[in-house]
Design a protein around this motif. Structure first.
Motif, PDB file in Angstrom:
ATOM      1  N   ASN A  59       0.651  -1.074   0.104  1.00  0.00           N
ATOM      2  CA  ASN A  59      -0.195   0.083  -0.117  1.00  0.00           C
ATOM      3  C   ASN A  59       0.929   1.354   0.251  1.00  0.00           C
ATOM      4  OD1 ASN A  59      -2.295  -1.159  -0.016  1.00  0.00           O
ATOM      5  ND2 ASN A  59      -3.310  -1.567   1.892  1.00  0.00           N
ATOM      6  N   ALA A  63       1.353   4.267  -3.262  1.00  0.00           N
ATOM      7  CA  ALA A  63       1.186   5.696  -2.242  1.00  0.00           C
ATOM      8  C   ALA A  63       2.276   6.443  -2.875  1.00  0.00           C
ATOM      9  CB  ALA A  63       1.079   5.557  -0.882  1.00  0.00           C
ATOM     10  N   ALA A  71      -8.190  -3.714  -8.264  1.00  0.00           N
ATOM     11  CA  ALA A  71      -8.600  -4.629  -7.266  1.00  0.00           C
ATOM     12  C   ALA A  71      -9.002  -6.158  -7.691  1.00  0.00           C
ATOM     13  CB  ALA A  71     -10.629  -3.469  -6.390  1.00  0.00           C
ATOM     14  N   LEU A 159       5.686  16.354  -0.208  1.00  0.00           N
ATOM     15  CA  LEU A 159       5.314  15.673  -1.413  1.00  0.00           C
ATOM     16  C   LEU A 159       6.686  15.145  -2.211  1.00  0.00           C
ATOM     17  CD1 LEU A 159       2.747  15.814  -2.339  1.00  0.00           C
ATOM     18  CD2 LEU A 159       2.860  17.924  -3.883  1.00  0.00           C
TER      19      LEU A 159
ATOM     20  N   THR B  13     -14.862  -0.819  -5.567  1.00  0.00           N
ATOM     21  CA  THR B  13     -15.026  -2.465  -5.348  1.00  0.00           C
ATOM     22  C   THR B  13     -14.979  -3.067  -4.317  1.00  0.00           C
ATOM     23  OG1 THR B  13     -12.643  -2.556  -5.877  1.00  0.00           O
ATOM     24  CG2 THR B  13     -14.489  -2.836  -8.403  1.00  0.00           C
ATOM     25  N   THR B  14     -13.885  -2.686  -3.424  1.00  0.00           N
ATOM     26  CA  THR B  14     -13.707  -4.043  -2.261  1.00  0.00           C
ATOM     27  C   THR B  14     -14.239  -2.787  -0.626  1.00  0.00           C
ATOM     28  OG1 THR B  14     -12.003  -3.697  -0.740  1.00  0.00           O
ATOM     29  CG2 THR B  14     -11.440  -2.928  -2.737  1.00  0.00           C
ATOM     30  N   ARG B  55      -7.196  -0.381   8.715  1.00  0.00           N
ATOM     31  CA  ARG B  55      -6.422  -0.340   8.608  1.00  0.00           C
ATOM     32  C   ARG B  55      -5.641   0.010   7.137  1.00  0.00           C
ATOM     33  NH1 ARG B  55      -2.854  -1.134  12.667  1.00  0.00           N
ATOM     34  NH2 ARG B  55      -1.447  -2.078  11.162  1.00  0.00           N
ATOM     35  N   ASP B  56      -6.234  -0.672   6.314  1.00  0.00           N
ATOM     36  CA  ASP B  56      -5.965  -0.457   5.042  1.00  0.00           C
ATOM     37  C   ASP B  56      -7.097   0.808   4.084  1.00  0.00           C
ATOM     38  OD1 ASP B  56      -5.964  -0.246   2.521  1.00  0.00           O
ATOM     39  OD2 ASP B  56      -7.187  -2.699   1.979  1.00  0.00           O
ATOM     40  N   ASN B  59      -4.763   4.225   5.801  1.00  0.00           N
ATOM     41  CA  ASN B  59      -3.732   3.644   4.852  1.00  0.00           C
ATOM     42  C   ASN B  59      -3.403   5.009   3.721  1.00  0.00           C
ATOM     43  OD1 ASN B  59      -1.742   1.945   6.717  1.00  0.00           O
ATOM     44  ND2 ASN B  59      -2.227   0.417   5.416  1.00  0.00           N
ATOM     45  N   ALA B  63      -1.711   8.535   3.196  1.00  0.00           N
ATOM     46  CA  ALA B  63      -1.438   9.205   1.797  1.00  0.00           C
ATOM     47  C   ALA B  63      -1.803   9.616   1.334  1.00  0.00           C
ATOM     48  CB  ALA B  63      -1.273   7.766   0.798  1.00  0.00           C
ATOM     49  N   ASP B 163      -4.021  12.727  -4.490  1.00  0.00           N
ATOM     50  CA  ASP B 163      -3.159  13.465  -3.232  1.00  0.00           C
ATOM     51  C   ASP B 163      -3.293  14.946  -2.282  1.00  0.00           C
ATOM     52  OD1 ASP B 163      -2.357  11.615  -3.496  1.00  0.00           O
ATOM     53  OD2 ASP B 163      -0.508  12.133  -4.309  1.00  0.00           O
TER      54      ASP B 163
END
Lengths: 227, 227
Positions: A59, A63, A71, A159, B13-14, B55-56, B59, B63, B163
């Motif tokens: 992950n 980033a 996915a 950045l 999707t997830t 947690r995913d 993360n 980012a 971002d």
DNA sequence: CATGCCAAGATTGTCGACAATTTGAGAAAG
DNA sequence: CTTTCTCAAATTGTCGACAATCTTGGCATG
């Protein structure tokens, strides 16, 4: 405490951190081929961590634009292409140009003197170890690092340093950057720091953009020569 | 098919995607207070997902600079400060300035005509629903979105859209952007698209930087007025 | 022979439990 | 009363297993 390298040691506390750093190095330096698919079970075994930990690291790599995920399909290392090189360097030029302008405004006289000393030191080293591209690259990164820090803009720093720099390094390392540009880059660095010392942000920005543009052309030529 | 909104529906999707989108909205719009600490077990229960999934999502929020993490300590929503506002907008101005310059070079005549039509449409809507800041914000985002897309630089697009933009929205929404700037922004948009239509990248870049600078000042004033 | 469908294998996404670390309240010492 | 130490509770990090999804090769059908 002056003239020491300003590159910080990254904080690595957790296992996922370590895998992230190791994987990043492998990708940037070509240990894992660009464009190749990444198998989670395989890599997890190789690093002796669970898949959850490895996925955490993936992950973070995503980033910083070093891998691409889809996915339910998977993850692959980014492919190095001339088009993408141009895109990345256009962004880099804009951001580091900004950094220069801000640095001319915000760096202390001491910080500026430090960089000048650094350049002198690198110049001497370079005379001795002609062609040792590793030291040159480290010196170059250090120079750019200090300018970015000197902008005193934390967001800009984050950045550039976290999201862009490893990708830039990936192009440089895998295209095998060495050769006659080394000494020319020194002169450009010198001109930039002089502009900053004169508090001429506009000039410093322009010089930095040009410096980065030259660097891009250099890599682009390697691309064309490669096929 | 012209004049339709160009804002894409994000692929969700997830389960982690969904949590990410929902959490992001809550943070940007203030449902979760800025600066507040985030409890993983609590949020996992609230979204009915496991902690791993949550947690995913965290993360990814990290980012895009919407939360900050420290190893073994936890995660908190970023705090909105005037200093950070300036930092973010300096970066934004540099990047969208670049986008404008590239757009003047790379947009098709049709795409340019589309944006002009869009502005007319927004102008009419705005006359009817004076002060409806939601439509104005959507229109503004749409305008900027199209310019960025028009740069044809995928990396730049990704950087700005993923971002930076949610953080920008966070400042705008939570500072309550409405009022007399709305009509002035329209004129600025018009000037920018005209410069692009004339293929004058330099002017377009300058106008965009100024436009964003005005916008920043506007938010900064709200900050000062708030205390 | 080409094309579309199906099943088996492999890969990714998600979960609940366990281990490691931090935090904070309270006891003991000064 | 203040400071320091200790230990328990809470929180984060990590793991192995299960569920859902995609891929691939072979088979049936036109």
């Amino acid at each position: 405490m002056t003239h020491q390298s300003a590159q910080p040691i990254e904080q690595v506390t957790t296992a996922a951190d370590q895998v992230f750093v190791d994987l990043r190095r492998a990708i940037v330096e070509g240990g894992i081929a660009q464009g190749s698919k990444i198998s989670e079970p395989e890599l997890a075994k190789r690093f002796s961590v669970s898949r959850a930990t490895l996925r955490d690291a993936l992950n973070r790599l995503e980033a910083c634009n070093l891998v691409e995920r889809k996915a339910n399909v998977g993850c692959r290392v980014v492919a190095l292409t001339p088009e993408r090189l141009i895109e990345v360097y256009q962004v880099r030029a804009a951001l580091e140009g900004l950094a220069c302008r801000l640095a001319a405004q915000n760096m202390t006289d001491e910080e500026i003197a430090d960089i000048k000393g650094l350049l002198n030191k690198h110049l001497n080293e370079q005379r001795v170890k002609e062609g040792e591209s590793y030291y040159q690259e480290a010196g170059d990164l250090d120079f750019h690092y200090r300018i970015i820090k000197g902008s005193k803009n934390e967001h800009l720093f984050s950045l550039l340093y976290h999201d862009l720099y490893q990708l830039v390094r990936m192009y440089r390392v895998q295209m095998g950057m060495t050769g006659p540009r080394v000494s020319k880059a020194f002169d450009e660095h010198l001109a930039i720091i002089n502009a900053i010392a004169n508090r001429d942000g506009e000039l410093a920005e322009m010089l930095m953009k040009r410096h980065i543009s030259y660097s891009m052309n250099n890599i682009e030529n390697k691309f064309n020569a490669a096929q």
